[in-house]
Design a protein around this motif. Structure first.
Motif, PDB file in Angstrom:
ATOM      1  N   LYS A   1     -54.621  33.401  78.489  1.00  0.00           N
ATOM      2  CA  LYS A   1     -56.022  32.974  78.469  1.00  0.00           C
ATOM      3  C   LYS A   1     -56.132  31.545  77.951  1.00  0.00           C
ATOM      4  O   LYS A   1     -55.589  31.223  76.890  1.00  0.00           O
ATOM      5  CB  LYS A   1     -56.846  33.912  77.580  1.00  0.00           C
TER       6      LYS A   1
ATOM      7  N   THR B   1     -56.260  39.828  81.630  1.00  0.00           N
ATOM      8  CA  THR B   1     -55.717  38.501  81.900  1.00  0.00           C
ATOM      9  C   THR B   1     -54.747  38.171  80.769  1.00  0.00           C
ATOM     10  O   THR B   1     -55.134  38.148  79.599  1.00  0.00           O
ATOM     11  CB  THR B   1     -56.824  37.436  81.977  1.00  0.00           C
TER      12      THR B   1
ATOM     13  N   LYS C   1     -56.354  33.445  84.833  1.00  0.00           N
ATOM     14  CA  LYS C   1     -57.657  33.615  85.470  1.00  0.00           C
ATOM     15  C   LYS C   1     -57.685  32.970  86.846  1.00  0.00           C
ATOM     16  O   LYS C   1     -58.335  33.473  87.772  1.00  0.00           O
ATOM     17  CB  LYS C   1     -58.751  33.013  84.582  1.00  0.00           C
TER      18      LYS C   1
ATOM     19  N   GLU D   1     -61.668  28.681  79.051  1.00  0.00           N
ATOM     20  CA  GLU D   1     -62.218  29.641  80.002  1.00  0.00           C
ATOM     21  C   GLU D   1     -62.714  30.930  79.350  1.00  0.00           C
ATOM     22  O   GLU D   1     -63.377  31.729  80.015  1.00  0.00           O
ATOM     23  CB  GLU D   1     -61.147  30.000  81.048  1.00  0.00           C
ATOM     24  N   TYR D   2     -62.406  31.135  78.064  1.00  0.00           N
ATOM     25  CA  TYR D   2     -62.783  32.375  77.392  1.00  0.00           C
ATOM     26  C   TYR D   2     -63.424  32.083  76.045  1.00  0.00           C
ATOM     27  O   TYR D   2     -63.049  31.124  75.358  1.00  0.00           O
ATOM     28  CB  TYR D   2     -61.551  33.272  77.182  1.00  0.00           C
TER      29      TYR D   2
ATOM     30  N   MET E   1     -60.687  36.583  73.400  1.00  0.00           N
ATOM     31  CA  MET E   1     -59.278  36.172  73.480  1.00  0.00           C
ATOM     32  C   MET E   1     -58.398  37.338  73.014  1.00  0.00           C
ATOM     33  O   MET E   1     -57.664  37.262  72.026  1.00  0.00           O
ATOM     34  CB  MET E   1     -59.050  34.923  72.631  1.00  0.00           C
TER      35      MET E   1
END
Length: 230
Positions: free
Chosen positions: A124, A121, A181, A128-129, A134
């Motif tokens: 980022k 991805t 994502k 969400e991470y 990362m």
């Protein structure tokens, strides 16, 4: 009215991506034949599937290509887009009993296909991470891609050695990347298959920063989105 039955010929499985598109998490069926039997009884669903396929084909903007010799069993095509479920099915990682939902995004090793697939991805969001995931993944040029291994991977570990010595070991590497994502409809973003890659350089460990040479150049629109200046 007589019942319709759609049979899967003996010894022949429907294409992996087809099965995973229709039933991403097995659909609650005991076999794929059970799923096709149910589909055969739903003419409206079959008609809608035909319409979706027609719309998708009409919107095609890139010519796809099969993977290279030695990777024929992996039913993915360079420059095509795939869901996570389709990728895992094509790599023989997912099945009725081994569901895609168990996969943690990152790198999947398919022993059956002798292939490591990096699912990347690019952009980022911190919401969400985790900080530990990362990873710095980006395109350096249309045919050179930089990505990082999982945090726990050391250069002398079996996994690290497989990445760094894949040509010597006779294994394959695939790069699949998505810009984010989530897509514009807030659903899971699709991955674009950038195709096979060979190692060009690496630095450090835990994670290992790896530079890959792509067999096929990225389309310019995707390169712009994948580069640090995109």
């Amino acid at each position: 009215m007589p019942q319709t039955k759609t049979s899967v010929p003996s010894g022949i499985e429907p294409p992996d991506c087809t099965r995973s598109t229709l039933w991403p998490n097995a659909g609650g069926f005991a076999s794929y034949q059970d799923g096709f039997d149910v589909l055969a009884q739903n003419a409206a669903v079959r008609d809608e599937i035909r319409q979706v396929i027609a719309v998708a084909l009409a919107g095609t903007t890139h010519v796809t290509a099969p993977l290279e010799p030695g990777m024929e069993r992996v039913t993915l095509r360079t420059h095509a887009h795939y869901s996570r479920e389709e990728v895992l099915a094509a790599l023989d990682w997912a099945s009725l009993t081994h569901k895609p939902s168990a996969f943690v995004p990152g790198v999947v090793w398919s022993q059956a296909m002798s292939t490591d697939a990096f699912l990347v991805t690019l952009h980022k969001a911190e919401s969400e991470y985790k900080a530990t995931t990362m990873y710095r993944d980006f395109a350096m040029s249309p045919d050179v891609f930089h990505c990082e291994s999982q945090n726990a991977v050391a250069t002398d570990s079996p996994t690290g050695q497989r990445y760094l010595r894949h040509r010597e070991l006779g294994t394959h590497v695939l790069i699949l990347a998505r810009t984010a994502k989530r897509n514009e409809w807030k659903g899971p973003g699709a991955y674009r298959c950038l195709g096979p890659a060979t190692i060009a350089d690496h630095q450090g460990e835990r994670p290992i920063a790896i530079t890959w040479n792509l067999t096929h150049s990225m389309a310019m629109d995707f390169f712009q989105a994948a580069s640090l200046t995109g």
